[in-house]
Design an enzyme around this catalytic site. Structure first.
Site, PDB file in Angstrom:
ATOM      1  N   ASP A 188       0.838  -1.196   0.000  1.00 17.09           N
ATOM      2  CA  ASP A 188       0.000   0.000   0.000  1.00 17.09           C
ATOM      3  C   ASP A 188       0.877   1.251   0.000  1.00 17.09           C
ATOM      4  O   ASP A 188       1.931   1.272  -0.631  1.00 17.09           O
ATOM      5  CB  ASP A 188      -0.912  -0.047   1.231  1.00 17.09           C
ATOM      6  CG  ASP A 188      -2.233   0.655   1.027  1.00 17.09           C
ATOM      7  OD1 ASP A 188      -2.222   1.888   0.940  1.00 17.09           O
ATOM      8  OD2 ASP A 188      -3.277  -0.024   0.956  1.00 17.09           O
ATOM      9  N   HIS A 232      -3.596   6.141   3.871  1.00 19.04           N
ATOM     10  CA  HIS A 232      -4.369   4.997   3.393  1.00 19.04           C
ATOM     11  C   HIS A 232      -3.857   3.671   3.948  1.00 19.04           C
ATOM     12  O   HIS A 232      -4.620   2.840   4.455  1.00 19.04           O
ATOM     13  CB  HIS A 232      -4.328   4.983   1.860  1.00 19.04           C
ATOM     14  CG  HIS A 232      -5.194   3.977   1.208  1.00 19.04           C
ATOM     15  ND1 HIS A 232      -4.753   2.710   0.880  1.00 19.04           N
ATOM     16  CD2 HIS A 232      -6.470   4.034   0.799  1.00 19.04           C
ATOM     17  CE1 HIS A 232      -5.736   2.048   0.290  1.00 19.04           C
ATOM     18  NE2 HIS A 232      -6.785   2.827   0.229  1.00 19.04           N
ATOM     19  N   SER A 531     -11.054  -0.383  -1.071  1.00 23.32           N
ATOM     20  CA  SER A 531      -9.838  -0.418  -0.252  1.00 23.32           C
ATOM     21  C   SER A 531     -10.146  -0.785   1.187  1.00 23.32           C
ATOM     22  O   SER A 531      -9.352  -1.425   1.866  1.00 23.32           O
ATOM     23  CB  SER A 531      -9.145   0.949  -0.256  1.00 23.32           C
ATOM     24  OG  SER A 531      -8.295   1.107  -1.343  1.00 23.32           O
TER      25      SER A 531
END
Length: 813
Positions: A188, A232, A531
């Protein structure tokens, strides 16, 4: 059927007479006096690359030489030293064929090849290099996150993190399964391994940073001069294994972070493949990739890498994408044949009716609730009068200098600002609610998890509010009433299948992905997107592996799919398989299942026989996990029970305790009795106590992908060019033919010019007169190709918004 497809440039070389002899004498009769030089086989070229540009680009080169894992899985002998030697040969040949080329990353474990930077118009030169299997564009990967909101420490409470308990993760914890002993790799934007809820999960070795090429995979911090901060990967990591203010699905799992996406949350194929390889080599049990691109292709480089990671025993989980709700929107690596692709759901919510009142009694009949953060905050507006302030489109400049504290923000749709961002801006300005009016005719969509209670209206009613405001009537009140409850539903943004070429159902399963609260650097945040759904499944896989350390990756995937809960939309209609996959995961049910059916879904492919019946055979494996002999029954049905589809399978199959048995399926389709399209079905398996469904799908007639499958040229008996043509399965709105010069080894070395552009080209094999004349790319003049050279001819076809390229290589004697 809405279809968003992606480009696959497949360059196929055909020996002309052999090709047409396989399609009947009718086609052959047109050209039976013509000859063709035997062309050389080119590698395949995938993706959207401007082959006429001299600008620098990066591509991924896949070798015919097998990777370490592929060789092991296929019974071949392979060593890193031998693979390095073979790769060097190809690298040397690439340097000769494309002078500007510069090799960057190299791969050998789950993918065999390297990334190389070169001029775009040199890319065709790679296709005839010995040892090259395929070439892929180094497309940008982005986080599959729809939006985000920071939650203040004061406002945060563990009860906000509802998604893990909803799928029953807490039930698994109570049963003793917390992910302990299982390592999950998060590929990620990196992760804040110092976060109080995450630091327990990271050891001395925390993973790898492929953006900065060091061993510190920390997120991009705020104020970084290289670009926008990220949070994220930390959010994804928390959903997997947070253990503090909130708990992830597997709170005692170990984490490894691989930073493959840099500032702002974007990165390259080259880094993603490198991250996959490193995670496998570092011993991860599970990997999560909450990222994607727009390529609906099962053979794209990252999809291949995930397939081999699964083969190596690592449970690979990836997001399906945020390009829904149309079909065919799944992107790589969600298109992987073997990895678990995940769609996003919204947790159960209440629906409320709303009306707006102003002091002058003007009616606003279009008013509806668009979204809200909690029932309590929405109902807090009920029956009270508030001042409302117009802030235009809701940009920072339009909020600046305006007092919104305790008031309602009146906002216009548009200006490229997402609804959720408008609501976040209103909250940050102190507003207690918002009214968003449309800027065009029609109704705006509902959006779950808005930062402030938000009422939507049409453009007409929005103009009425503006008129009242202009008159000085700046007060508004709301009447909000409960309507009904809605169960877990699919998020509209969640990408849908099927997958091109394999025609597989995707996603495989779904999980919560709307308004998910998790960790971010310095605190907590709420985000939505596939996600957010994917790490729920990665965490669930960790729980399953702790409970069943002897299970392989197929067992884990089957358990999640076999025990998933079927989802229905707000009207009570079951979602299609290509929307929800097998359904929403339930980890403890997966752990406790007594039967596994693998694979967990099926595609029977394409049935295109015009007359008579076509039969295709498939099989799946039933594994009886119980301590007693079981008898299984099967029922197969297709939606609407269409005439022309018949499935024959075993019935009352007996499987001994702890044993496996193959179940055969014969599907008989009379395509002449069916409309073109795809048909979804369900295989219901029962042992008398437990019943579960296996989704299936089949296609009737040729799907409208790809747009171009082949290109070719023809000659007369004297060696003169007479025609150029191609195979266009569904026809094309436009076909452009153009030419590259090749050297004697069949390696393209330059774009020469265009042959012609044809419009409204019918489906099938099509031929166009061509005497070898082109329009020169150098000066726009007409010229004939000189004999004595190798040339590449390409057909670029466009139909219904999608374009594809096919090509052929020939010697013009």
């Amino acid at each position: 059927m809405g279809k968003k497809r992606t480009l696959k440039f497949t360059l196929i070389l055909l020996v002309f007479l052999l090709t047409f002899s396989s399609f009947g004498m009718g086609a052959f009769a047109q050209v039976n006096n013509e000859k063709s030089s035997a062309p050389k086989q080119l590698a395949e070229l995938y993706g959207n690359i401007d082959l006429k540009s001299s600008k620098s680009t990066t591509v991924i080169v896949e070798l015919t030489e097998a990777s370490i894992v592929e060789a092991k899985q296929t019974g071949k002998s392979q060593t890193k030293a031998n693979l390095a030697k073979e790769r060097q040969k190809v690298k040397d040949a690439v340097k000769q064929a494309a002078k500007s080329s510069k090799v960057n990353r190299e791969y050998d474990y789950v993918f065999s090849g390297f990334s190389v930077e070169l001029k775009a118009n040199e890319v065709p030169a790679l296709l005839a290099v010995p040892g090259v299997k395929a070439v892929y564009p180094d497309v940008e990967y982005t986080i599959t996150e729809d939006t985000g909101e920071t939650i203040s420490q004061e406002a945060f409470s563990p009860q906000m993190a509802a998604s893990a308990p909803f799928i029953g993760a807490n039930d698994a914890w109570e049963a003793g399964f917390t992910g302990e002993g299982i390592t999950v790799a998060v590929i990620d934007t990196g992760a804040d391994y110092t976060h109080p809820d995450l630091k327990h999960a990271f050891g001395d070795y925390k993973g790898w940073d492929f953006v900065d090429n060091d061993n510190d995979p920390q997120e991009t911090p705020a104020g970084d001069p290289r670009g926008a901060k990220t949070d994220h990967g930390t959010h994804v990591s928390g959903t997997v294994a947070a253990n503090g203010g909130i708990k992830g699905v597997a709170p005692e799992a170990a984490l490894l972070a691989y930073r493959v996406l840099g500032p702002g949350g974007s990165g390259t194929t080259a880094n993603v493949i490198a991250g996959i390889e490193k995670a496998v080599q570092d011993g991860a049990d599970v990997m999560n990739l909450s990222l994607g691109n727009s390529l609906n292709d099962p053979d794209y480089a990252t999809s291949i890498a995930l397939d081999w990671a699964m083969a190596e025993g690592v449970v690979a989980v990836t997001s399906n994408g945020n390009a829904g709700p149309a079909n065919w929107t799944v992107g790589s690596p969600g298109t992987s044949r073997d990895a678990i692709s995940v769609g996003a759901t919204q947790l159960p919510f209440n629906v409320y009716n709303a009306s707006i009142s102003t002091t002058e009694g003007v009616e606003y009949p279009s008013a509806k609730v668009q979204g809200f953060p909690s029932d309590g905050e929405l109902l807090a507006l009920n029956g009270k009068e508030f001042e409302f302030v117009h802030v235009g489109f809701g940009s920072p400049e339009e909020f600046a200098g305006k007092d919104l504290n305790g008031k309602i923000a009146l906002i216009s749709r548009g200006a490229g600002i997402a609804f959720v961002d408008k609501a976040i801006a209103a909250k940050e300005a102190g507003a207690v609610g918002a009214i968003i009016y449309n800027n065009v005719a029609g109704e705006t969509p509902d959006v779950a998890g808005m930062a402030v209670p938000t009422i939507k209206t049409t453009l007409e009613d929005g103009n009425k509010l503006l008129d009242e405001l202009a008159k000085g009537n700046n007060k508004v009140s709301f009447n909000i009433e409960f309507s009904h409850g809605v169960g877990e539903t699919m998020a509209d943004f969640s990408s849908r299948g099927p997958v091109n070429q394999t025609w597989m159902i995707k996603p495989d399963v779904s999980a919560p992905g709307v308004n998910i609260t998790s960790t971010i650097p310095g605190g907590y945040g709420a985000k939505q997107g596939t996600s957010m759904a994917s790490p729920h499944v990665a965490g669930a896989a960790a729980l399953i592996l702790q409970a069943h350390p002897d299970w392989n990756v197929e067992d884990v995937k089957a358990a999640l799919m076999n025990t998933a809960v079927e989802l229905k939309d707000a009207s009570g209609k079951v979602y299609p398989h290509n929307t929800q996959g097998a359904g929403s995961i339930r980890p403890l049910d997966a752990i406790n299942t007594s039967t596994l059916a693998a694979p967990g879904s099926y595609s029977f492919g394409v049935f295109d026989k015009d007359k008579g019946k076509q039969v295709e055979k498939q099989h799946f494996t039933l594994k009886n996990l119980s301590n007693e002999r079981k008898t299984y029954s099967f029922d197969v049905s297709f939606a609407g029970n269409p005439a022309g589809i018949k499935v024959m399978t075993s019935n009352n199959l007996k499987v001994n305790a702890g044993q496996s048995q193959k179940v055969n399926l014969n599907v008989q389709v009379d395509a002449g009795k069916l409309d073109q399209g795809y048909y979804e079905g369900t295989i219901t398996i029962s042992d008398g106590d437990q019943t579960f469904d296996v989704p299936t799908i089949l296609f009737v007639k040729e799907p409208d992908y790809p747009r171009a499958e082949a290109a070719f040229v023809t000659f007369d008996g004297y060696g003169n060019l007479t025609q150029v043509g191609g195979f266009f399965p569904s026809g094309a709105e436009e076909v452009e033919f153009f030419v590259y010069l090749s050297n004697s080894a069949g390696q393209a070395i330059g774009y020469l010019g265009d042959i012609a552009v044809y419009e409204n080209v019918p489906a099938g094999y099509q031929y166009f007169d061509w005497d070898g004349t082109i329009t020169s790319a150098a000066n726009g003049q007409k010229l004939k190709l000189p004999k004595g050279n190798y040339y590449n001819v390409y057909a670029y076809a466009t139909y219904k918004g999608q374009s594809d390229l096919a090509g052929t290589n020939f010697l013009y004697k």
